[in-house]
Scaffold this motif. Structure first.
Motif, PDB file in Angstrom:
ATOM      1  N   TYR A  43       1.042  -0.771   0.057  1.00  0.00           N
ATOM      2  CA  TYR A  43      -0.260   0.259  -0.359  1.00  0.00           C
ATOM      3  C   TYR A  43       0.470   1.052  -0.315  1.00  0.00           C
ATOM      4  O   TYR A  43       0.460   2.420  -0.632  1.00  0.00           O
ATOM      5  CB  TYR A  43      -0.922   0.353   1.438  1.00  0.00           C
ATOM      6  N   MET A  44       1.469   1.254   1.016  1.00  0.00           N
ATOM      7  CA  MET A  44       3.069   2.639   1.046  1.00  0.00           C
ATOM      8  C   MET A  44       4.004   2.332  -0.056  1.00  0.00           C
ATOM      9  O   MET A  44       4.863   3.169  -0.219  1.00  0.00           O
ATOM     10  CB  MET A  44       3.638   2.345   1.943  1.00  0.00           C
ATOM     11  N   ASP A  45       4.188   0.758  -1.073  1.00  0.00           N
ATOM     12  CA  ASP A  45       5.447   1.453  -2.831  1.00  0.00           C
ATOM     13  C   ASP A  45       6.363   0.801  -2.000  1.00  0.00           C
ATOM     14  O   ASP A  45       7.156   1.261  -2.008  1.00  0.00           O
ATOM     15  CB  ASP A  45       4.746   2.798  -3.233  1.00  0.00           C
ATOM     16  N   MET A  46       6.782  -0.014  -0.405  1.00  0.00           N
ATOM     17  CA  MET A  46       7.680  -0.106   0.657  1.00  0.00           C
ATOM     18  C   MET A  46       8.358  -1.211  -0.940  1.00  0.00           C
ATOM     19  O   MET A  46       7.237  -2.036  -1.437  1.00  0.00           O
ATOM     20  CB  MET A  46       8.105  -1.070   1.145  1.00  0.00           C
ATOM     21  N   SER A  47       9.483  -1.181  -0.976  1.00  0.00           N
ATOM     22  CA  SER A  47      10.410  -2.519  -2.180  1.00  0.00           C
ATOM     23  C   SER A  47      10.231  -3.721  -1.268  1.00  0.00           C
ATOM     24  O   SER A  47      10.086  -4.102  -0.393  1.00  0.00           O
ATOM     25  CB  SER A  47      11.354  -2.374  -2.056  1.00  0.00           C
ATOM     26  N   ARG A  48      10.209  -4.686  -2.399  1.00  0.00           N
ATOM     27  CA  ARG A  48      10.327  -6.217  -2.106  1.00  0.00           C
ATOM     28  C   ARG A  48      11.268  -6.569  -1.747  1.00  0.00           C
ATOM     29  O   ARG A  48      10.612  -7.139  -0.028  1.00  0.00           O
ATOM     30  CB  ARG A  48       9.750  -7.172  -3.257  1.00  0.00           C
ATOM     31  N   ASP A  49      11.633  -5.916  -1.206  1.00  0.00           N
ATOM     32  CA  ASP A  49      13.218  -6.385  -0.305  1.00  0.00           C
ATOM     33  C   ASP A  49      12.824  -5.950   1.316  1.00  0.00           C
ATOM     34  O   ASP A  49      13.040  -6.891   2.372  1.00  0.00           O
ATOM     35  CB  ASP A  49      14.624  -6.231  -1.107  1.00  0.00           C
TER      36      ASP A  49
END
Lengths: 152, 118
Positions: A43-49
């Protein structure tokens, strides 16, 4: 930043939008909690890693409570907060009402102890601190609270 | 809901290749250990573990992988990991697994390094 003594009051970030979840102390329930962390991270566009790092830290906090807290209510309470003006950080508070522990007295693990002395466990808090940007641990006879934050 | 790790194994000569799929916790770790010990008993001289379909390995799962590594070292065999996510790679390094087991980006590189035959 471990704290001993009385139960902490409201965290400094109490105004942030939050989602609460209570999970039973049962096998694999930590994975239920990681699904929530993943959804909020996306939702907050945090990276996959970074989402993976948050998920593993959350798993370690949950299994720490499952194994060591000996809670009377057999539950672990988790609060997720998304904060900052544009969703810049994800904060997770893992709280149990167990018997607490001396966070200052925990011996630090090391690869040498793990391999040469065959002391393979006790890595949970170290892993949490390595993967998250901010970690606060408070514990006492009221239970344990691990507050951890990851910046986007 | 089950996140139980699935483990499959295939022999390439005297190298055993493992593929995991799912969460490696105590159960997943024990499953891997059971298969690894069976392959060592069947004479495998190297184990290559491809964790490409695993996104979380908890500290209990890693402690079991360390037990496997110790058994591999006792047998003078080799253990190599590949396909790790950056988070799993980082955690393996924090816990010292990377000091005793080799880590390769891909399965082909791991197989080449341990000298697997087709």
């Amino acid at each position: 930043m471990a704290q001993q003594g009385p139960a902490p009051t409201e965290p400094a970030t109490a105004a942030a939008p939050e989602v609460s979840l209570t999970i039973p102390v049962a096998p694999e329930m930590e994975i239920v909690a990681t699904a929530q962390a993943e959804a909020l991270g996306e939702y907050m566009d945090m990276s996959r890693d970074k989402i993976d790092e948050v998920k593993l830290a959350l798993v370690e906090a949950c299994i720490n409570a499952f194994e060591h807290a000996h809670t009377e209510d057999n539950q672990v309470h988790i609060t997720f907060r998304v904060g900052g003006s544009a969703g810049e950080w994800l904060e997770i508070e893992v709280r149990d009402r167990g018997r607490g522990f001396d966070a200052e007295g925990i011996e630090s693990p090391s690869p040498q102890k793990t391999f040469e002395e065959r002391r393979r466990r006790g890595w949970g808090l170290h892993i949490i601190k390595s993967l998250m940007d901010v970690v606060e641990i408070a514990s006492g006879d009221w239970g344990t609270r691990i507050l951890m934050r990851k910046y986007k | 809901m089950s996140e139980t790790c699935k483990v499959s194994v295939e022999r390439r000569g005297d190298v055993a290749v493992f593929w995991t799929d799912g969460y490696i916790n105590n159960q997943g770790g024990e499953e891997i250990a059971k298969e690894a010990y069976a392959e060592l008993d069947r004479g495998a001289r190297a184990l290559v573990m491809n964790l490409g379909k695993t996104r979380i390995v908890n500290s209990i799962g890693i402690s079991i992988l360390i037990e496997v590594l110790e058994k591999v070292m006792e047998r003078k065999a080799v253990l190599a990991f590949c396909g790790l996510t950056p988070t799993i790679d980082k955690t393996f390094r924090i816990m010292g697994l990377a000091q005793y087991a080799a880590i390769y980006p891909t399965e082909n590189e791991a197989l080449q390094a341990v000298g697997a035959t087709a």
